[in-house]
Design a protein around this motif. Structure first.
Motif, PDB file in Angstrom:
ATOM      1  N   TRP A  38      17.873 -35.748  -2.902  1.00 43.97           N
ATOM      2  CA  TRP A  38      16.908 -36.736  -3.409  1.00 43.97           C
ATOM      3  C   TRP A  38      15.646 -35.989  -3.835  1.00 43.97           C
ATOM      4  CZ3 TRP A  38      18.116 -41.919  -3.904  1.00 43.97           C
ATOM      5  CH2 TRP A  38      17.092 -42.750  -4.352  1.00 43.97           C
ATOM      6  N   ASN A  65      12.053 -34.952  -5.554  1.00 43.44           N
ATOM      7  CA  ASN A  65      10.801 -35.675  -5.770  1.00 43.44           C
ATOM      8  C   ASN A  65      10.595 -35.849  -7.267  1.00 43.44           C
ATOM      9  OD1 ASN A  65       8.335 -36.895  -5.404  1.00 43.44           O
ATOM     10  ND2 ASN A  65       7.225 -34.983  -5.102  1.00 43.44           N
ATOM     11  N   ASP A  66      11.195 -36.905  -7.791  1.00 44.32           N
ATOM     12  CA  ASP A  66      11.245 -37.146  -9.232  1.00 44.32           C
ATOM     13  C   ASP A  66      10.785 -38.571  -9.504  1.00 44.32           C
ATOM     14  OD1 ASP A  66      12.458 -36.231 -11.994  1.00 44.32           O
ATOM     15  OD2 ASP A  66      13.242 -38.245 -11.626  1.00 44.32           O
ATOM     16  N   THR A 105      13.787 -41.121  -9.522  1.00 41.43           N
ATOM     17  CA  THR A 105      14.406 -41.395  -8.218  1.00 41.43           C
ATOM     18  C   THR A 105      13.437 -42.165  -7.319  1.00 41.43           C
ATOM     19  OG1 THR A 105      13.705 -39.197  -7.457  1.00 41.43           O
ATOM     20  CG2 THR A 105      15.937 -39.405  -8.297  1.00 41.43           C
ATOM     21  N   ASN A 106      12.148 -41.821  -7.404  1.00 44.75           N
ATOM     22  CA  ASN A 106      11.167 -42.556  -6.618  1.00 44.75           C
ATOM     23  C   ASN A 106      11.031 -43.998  -7.109  1.00 44.75           C
ATOM     24  OD1 ASN A 106      10.648 -40.269  -5.104  1.00 44.75           O
ATOM     25  ND2 ASN A 106       8.912 -39.633  -6.354  1.00 44.75           N
ATOM     26  N   ALA A 110      13.880 -45.939  -5.715  1.00 39.27           N
ATOM     27  CA  ALA A 110      13.666 -46.279  -4.302  1.00 39.27           C
ATOM     28  C   ALA A 110      12.757 -47.489  -4.167  1.00 39.27           C
ATOM     29  CB  ALA A 110      13.067 -45.078  -3.569  1.00 39.27           C
ATOM     30  N   VAL A 111      11.663 -47.510  -4.934  1.00 39.54           N
ATOM     31  CA  VAL A 111      10.740 -48.651  -4.886  1.00 39.54           C
ATOM     32  C   VAL A 111      11.438 -49.921  -5.380  1.00 39.54           C
ATOM     33  CG1 VAL A 111       8.588 -49.594  -5.806  1.00 39.54           C
ATOM     34  CG2 VAL A 111       8.710 -47.192  -5.138  1.00 39.54           C
ATOM     35  N   SER A 171       9.833 -35.402 -15.592  1.00 35.71           N
ATOM     36  CA  SER A 171      11.000 -35.884 -14.860  1.00 35.71           C
ATOM     37  C   SER A 171      12.166 -34.938 -15.091  1.00 35.71           C
ATOM     38  CB  SER A 171      11.384 -37.301 -15.309  1.00 35.71           C
ATOM     39  OG  SER A 171      12.571 -37.734 -14.676  1.00 35.71           O
TER      40      SER A 171
END
Length: 233
Positions: A105, A107-108, A111-112, A115-116, A165
């Motif tokens: 996962w 820190n992009d 992807t973040n 998640a949100v 990204s």
């Protein structure tokens, strides 16, 4: 049988996607290598998820306009199917990220944002479970569902394009279009989009039918309970 032709088509398409996606030759690209086969599963799962969320939003709007409880049921079940596809998309994406970027996962922004967005829809289930009154639950859930979709799409499609990204087509990175023109990719990924979307519709249809049966029996229980109590007394 004529009414269910699309279900047979779904099985045929997905069988082709899985067999061809795992067995047919693919372009030999740096870093990706055989991991490029995930192209046939990860993006189509996400596209199908977004189609389910869009349909859920449409039925939420219909509920607010007409007040038909069945529209609320359909909207809810579309969200359930979408979250299932979203989880599968996260799993396939994490596997792909591990082999391509060395992290399950990273820190992009994309992807973040995912998640949100997933947390937004998990909150939708919590919201529905916090009301006892059916009408109030359906109305507030419909409003929240529309809001969640309006936030989710920019989170995963627009914002990642405005910053750095790792994902193709985002943050200045080249997209997959240069690879999509390859017949070995195009002939599988396009049917995959259709197949997974049809599968989502099929799953949702089954869940809606099951939910309607449950509602019917709940209504029967409510109507017969006073009579049974009276006879018992």
């Amino acid at each position: 049988m004529r009414r269910h032709w699309w279900k047979a088509l779904t099985v045929i398409i997905l069988a082709y996607v899985f067999v061809a996606g795992l067995m047919r030759p693919v372009p030999k690209l740096p870093i990706l290598h055989e991991a490029i086969r995930n192209t046939f599963f990860h993006p189509p799962l996400w596209i199908a998820m977004m189609v389910m969320l869009l349909l859920s939003t449409i039925f939420s709007i219909r509920y607010l306009r007409k007040g038909n409880n069945d529209d609320d049921v359909i909207a809810y079940e579309f969200v359930c199917t979408a979250i299932l596809f979203g989880v599968l998309g996260c799993i396939t994406g994490s596997v792909w990220a591990y082999f391509a970027w060395g992290d399950l996962w990273p820190n992009d922004p994309k992807t973040n944002g995912v998640a949100v967005g997933m947390l937004l829809y998990l909150a939708y289930f919590v919201l529905r479970g916090s009301f006892d009154d059916d009408m109030r639950r359906a109305r507030i859930s419909a409003v929240y569902n529309i809001f969640a979709f309006a936030v989710f799409i920019p989170l995963i499609l627009i914002l990642p394009r405005l910053t750095d990204s790792l994902h193709p087509g985002n943050g200045g990175n080249p997209g997959f279009n240069q690879y999509d023109s390859d017949a070995s990719i195009k002939s599988i990924i396009r049917p995959a989009f259709v197949g997974f979307t049809l599968l989502g519709l099929w799953i949702t249809q089954l869940r809606v039918r099951l939910r309607r049966v449950e509602i019917h029996f709940d209504e029967l229980e409510e109507t017969t309970k006073p009579v049974l109590d009276k006879e018992t007394n």
